[in-house]
Design a protein around this motif. Sequence first.
Motif, PDB file in Angstrom:
ATOM      1  N   ASP A  36       7.186  -5.414   3.101  1.00 47.58           N
ATOM      2  CA  ASP A  36       7.671  -4.983   1.840  1.00 47.58           C
ATOM      3  C   ASP A  36       7.082  -5.641   0.871  1.00 47.58           C
ATOM      4  OD1 ASP A  36       9.720  -3.355   2.825  1.00 47.58           O
ATOM      5  OD2 ASP A  36      11.212  -4.975   2.700  1.00 47.58           O
ATOM      6  N   GLN A  37       6.507  -7.051   1.063  1.00 46.82           N
ATOM      7  CA  GLN A  37       5.945  -7.662   0.064  1.00 46.82           C
ATOM      8  C   GLN A  37       4.527  -7.225  -0.191  1.00 46.82           C
ATOM      9  OE1 GLN A  37       6.377 -11.911   0.879  1.00 46.82           O
ATOM     10  NE2 GLN A  37       8.489 -11.987   0.067  1.00 46.82           N
ATOM     11  N   LEU A  38       3.748  -6.823   0.865  1.00 43.35           N
ATOM     12  CA  LEU A  38       2.520  -6.263   0.773  1.00 43.35           C
ATOM     13  C   LEU A  38       2.722  -5.003   0.375  1.00 43.35           C
ATOM     14  CD1 LEU A  38       0.914  -7.226   4.251  1.00 43.35           C
ATOM     15  CD2 LEU A  38       0.095  -7.905   2.076  1.00 43.35           C
ATOM     16  N   ARG A  39       3.470  -4.034   0.369  1.00 43.44           N
ATOM     17  CA  ARG A  39       3.593  -2.801  -0.005  1.00 43.44           C
ATOM     18  C   ARG A  39       3.767  -2.967  -1.549  1.00 43.44           C
ATOM     19  NH1 ARG A  39       7.316  -0.993   3.398  1.00 43.44           N
ATOM     20  NH2 ARG A  39       5.933   0.073   4.692  1.00 43.44           N
ATOM     21  N   LYS A  40       4.468  -3.555  -1.998  1.00 46.89           N
ATOM     22  CA  LYS A  40       4.791  -4.018  -3.426  1.00 46.89           C
ATOM     23  C   LYS A  40       3.384  -4.336  -4.184  1.00 46.89           C
ATOM     24  CE  LYS A  40       9.683  -4.925  -3.109  1.00 46.89           C
ATOM     25  NZ  LYS A  40      10.932  -6.002  -3.256  1.00 46.89           N
ATOM     26  N   ALA A  41       2.747  -5.467  -3.523  1.00 47.36           N
ATOM     27  CA  ALA A  41       1.533  -5.870  -3.877  1.00 47.36           C
ATOM     28  C   ALA A  41       0.347  -4.720  -3.975  1.00 47.36           C
ATOM     29  CB  ALA A  41       1.121  -7.117  -3.216  1.00 47.36           C
ATOM     30  N   ILE A  42       0.291  -3.755  -3.030  1.00 48.83           N
ATOM     31  CA  ILE A  42      -0.585  -2.811  -3.126  1.00 48.83           C
ATOM     32  C   ILE A  42      -0.215  -1.983  -4.159  1.00 48.83           C
ATOM     33  CG2 ILE A  42      -1.512  -0.780  -1.804  1.00 48.83           C
ATOM     34  CD1 ILE A  42      -1.235  -2.609   0.746  1.00 48.83           C
ATOM     35  N   VAL A  62      -4.654   4.322   6.784  1.00 48.87           N
ATOM     36  CA  VAL A  62      -3.529   3.357   7.370  1.00 48.87           C
ATOM     37  C   VAL A  62      -2.804   2.733   5.955  1.00 48.87           C
ATOM     38  CG1 VAL A  62      -3.093   1.159   8.445  1.00 48.87           C
ATOM     39  CG2 VAL A  62      -4.677   2.931   9.538  1.00 48.87           C
ATOM     40  N   ILE A  63      -3.642   2.514   5.230  1.00 48.42           N
ATOM     41  CA  ILE A  63      -2.818   2.032   3.871  1.00 48.42           C
ATOM     42  C   ILE A  63      -2.098   2.912   3.253  1.00 48.42           C
ATOM     43  CG2 ILE A  63      -3.666   1.033   1.792  1.00 48.42           C
ATOM     44  CD1 ILE A  63      -6.143  -0.308   2.842  1.00 48.42           C
ATOM     45  N   SER A  64      -2.754   4.107   3.174  1.00 52.63           N
ATOM     46  CA  SER A  64      -1.922   5.268   2.442  1.00 52.63           C
ATOM     47  C   SER A  64      -0.470   5.463   3.263  1.00 52.63           C
ATOM     48  CB  SER A  64      -2.518   6.763   2.344  1.00 52.63           C
ATOM     49  OG  SER A  64      -1.699   7.642   1.628  1.00 52.63           O
ATOM     50  N   ARG A  65      -0.585   5.622   4.333  1.00 52.62           N
ATOM     51  CA  ARG A  65       0.576   5.957   5.327  1.00 52.62           C
ATOM     52  C   ARG A  65       1.519   4.596   5.191  1.00 52.62           C
ATOM     53  NH1 ARG A  65      -0.582   7.255  10.999  1.00 52.62           N
ATOM     54  NH2 ARG A  65       1.600   7.749  11.001  1.00 52.62           N
ATOM     55  N   PHE A  66       0.805   3.440   4.902  1.00 50.87           N
ATOM     56  CA  PHE A  66       1.765   2.308   4.792  1.00 50.87           C
ATOM     57  C   PHE A  66       2.481   2.266   3.586  1.00 50.87           C
ATOM     58  CE2 PHE A  66       1.744  -2.090   3.089  1.00 50.87           C
ATOM     59  CZ  PHE A  66       2.881  -2.566   3.928  1.00 50.87           C
ATOM     60  N   VAL A  67       1.734   2.556   2.373  1.00 55.23           N
ATOM     61  CA  VAL A  67       2.383   2.535   0.852  1.00 55.23           C
ATOM     62  C   VAL A  67       3.459   3.513   1.043  1.00 55.23           C
ATOM     63  CG1 VAL A  67       2.079   2.688  -1.282  1.00 55.23           C
ATOM     64  CG2 VAL A  67       0.478   1.297   0.138  1.00 55.23           C
ATOM     65  N   CYS A  68       3.406   4.725   1.627  1.00 51.88           N
ATOM     66  CA  CYS A  68       4.068   5.807   1.553  1.00 51.88           C
ATOM     67  C   CYS A  68       5.469   5.584   2.342  1.00 51.88           C
ATOM     68  CB  CYS A  68       3.568   7.059   1.981  1.00 51.88           C
ATOM     69  SG  CYS A  68       2.179   7.662   0.627  1.00 51.88           S
ATOM     70  N   GLY A  69       5.452   4.488   3.435  1.00 53.87           N
ATOM     71  CA  GLY A  69       6.582   4.252   4.166  1.00 53.87           C
ATOM     72  C   GLY A  69       6.584   5.233   5.189  1.00 53.87           C
ATOM     73  N   ARG A  74       0.888  -4.045  11.649  1.00 52.13           N
ATOM     74  CA  ARG A  74       1.106  -4.975  12.639  1.00 52.13           C
ATOM     75  C   ARG A  74       0.705  -6.324  11.906  1.00 52.13           C
ATOM     76  NH1 ARG A  74      -2.796  -2.061  16.170  1.00 52.13           N
ATOM     77  NH2 ARG A  74      -4.038  -3.664  15.371  1.00 52.13           N
ATOM     78  N   LEU A  75       0.800  -7.375  12.716  1.00 49.67           N
ATOM     79  CA  LEU A  75       0.596  -8.635  11.892  1.00 49.67           C
ATOM     80  C   LEU A  75      -0.954  -8.678  11.659  1.00 49.67           C
ATOM     81  CD1 LEU A  75       1.896 -11.451  10.946  1.00 49.67           C
ATOM     82  CD2 LEU A  75       1.661 -12.216  13.139  1.00 49.67           C
ATOM     83  N   THR A  77      -2.866  -6.532  10.928  1.00 46.85           N
ATOM     84  CA  THR A  77      -3.510  -5.610   9.740  1.00 46.85           C
ATOM     85  C   THR A  77      -2.798  -6.209   8.428  1.00 46.85           C
ATOM     86  OG1 THR A  77      -3.461  -3.806  11.182  1.00 46.85           O
ATOM     87  CG2 THR A  77      -3.306  -3.299   8.915  1.00 46.85           C
ATOM     88  N   ALA A  78      -1.731  -6.800   8.800  1.00 45.01           N
ATOM     89  CA  ALA A  78      -0.752  -7.326   7.552  1.00 45.01           C
ATOM     90  C   ALA A  78      -1.736  -8.506   6.923  1.00 45.01           C
ATOM     91  CB  ALA A  78       0.540  -7.729   7.639  1.00 45.01           C
ATOM     92  N   ALA A  79      -2.157  -9.283   7.771  1.00 45.50           N
ATOM     93  CA  ALA A  79      -2.951 -10.511   7.545  1.00 45.50           C
ATOM     94  C   ALA A  79      -4.580 -10.006   6.941  1.00 45.50           C
ATOM     95  CB  ALA A  79      -3.368 -11.321   8.750  1.00 45.50           C
ATOM     96  N   LYS A  80      -5.135  -9.005   7.245  1.00 46.55           N
ATOM     97  CA  LYS A  80      -6.320  -8.672   6.714  1.00 46.55           C
ATOM     98  C   LYS A  80      -6.035  -7.906   5.184  1.00 46.55           C
ATOM     99  CE  LYS A  80      -8.376  -6.800  10.953  1.00 46.55           C
ATOM    100  NZ  LYS A  80      -8.872  -5.720  11.509  1.00 46.55           N
ATOM    101  N   LEU A  81      -4.887  -7.183   5.065  1.00 44.47           N
ATOM    102  CA  LEU A  81      -4.592  -6.779   3.484  1.00 44.47           C
ATOM    103  C   LEU A  81      -4.191  -7.977   2.676  1.00 44.47           C
ATOM    104  CD1 LEU A  81      -2.672  -3.633   4.622  1.00 44.47           C
ATOM    105  CD2 LEU A  81      -4.872  -3.659   3.412  1.00 44.47           C
TER     106      LEU A  81
END
Length: 94
Positions: A36-42, A62-69, A74-75, A77-81
């Motif tokens: 949730d926090q990464l989605r908001k930051a992006i 991957v980023i687009s699909r993530f932001v769109c929900g 995975r941890l 990938t979250a760490a890289k972003l």
Amino acid sequence: MQKLKNLNNQQDDKLHQALLDDLEQQEHLEMARINDQLRKAIEKGDESYYALAKRSGVDAVVISRFVCGERDLRLDTAAKLAAALGLELTAKGA
């Protein structure tokens, strides 16, 4: 005496499984919070998914699909972003 030992072992097994289930649930909730926090930051940033992908090493799709929900991260990938966004992942309460 053997029946008592078996009963104790069964109770220990149930307690152990309950603790594992609780830990798994806590980890799931923590990862949901991170997502949730990464989605908001992006969403808040003005950088394109392509530019973020280049800086983070995470595919733009991957980023687009993530932001769109459509997916969570995975941890690793979250760490890289997070690193690309100048954020730091920390354990809750740290």
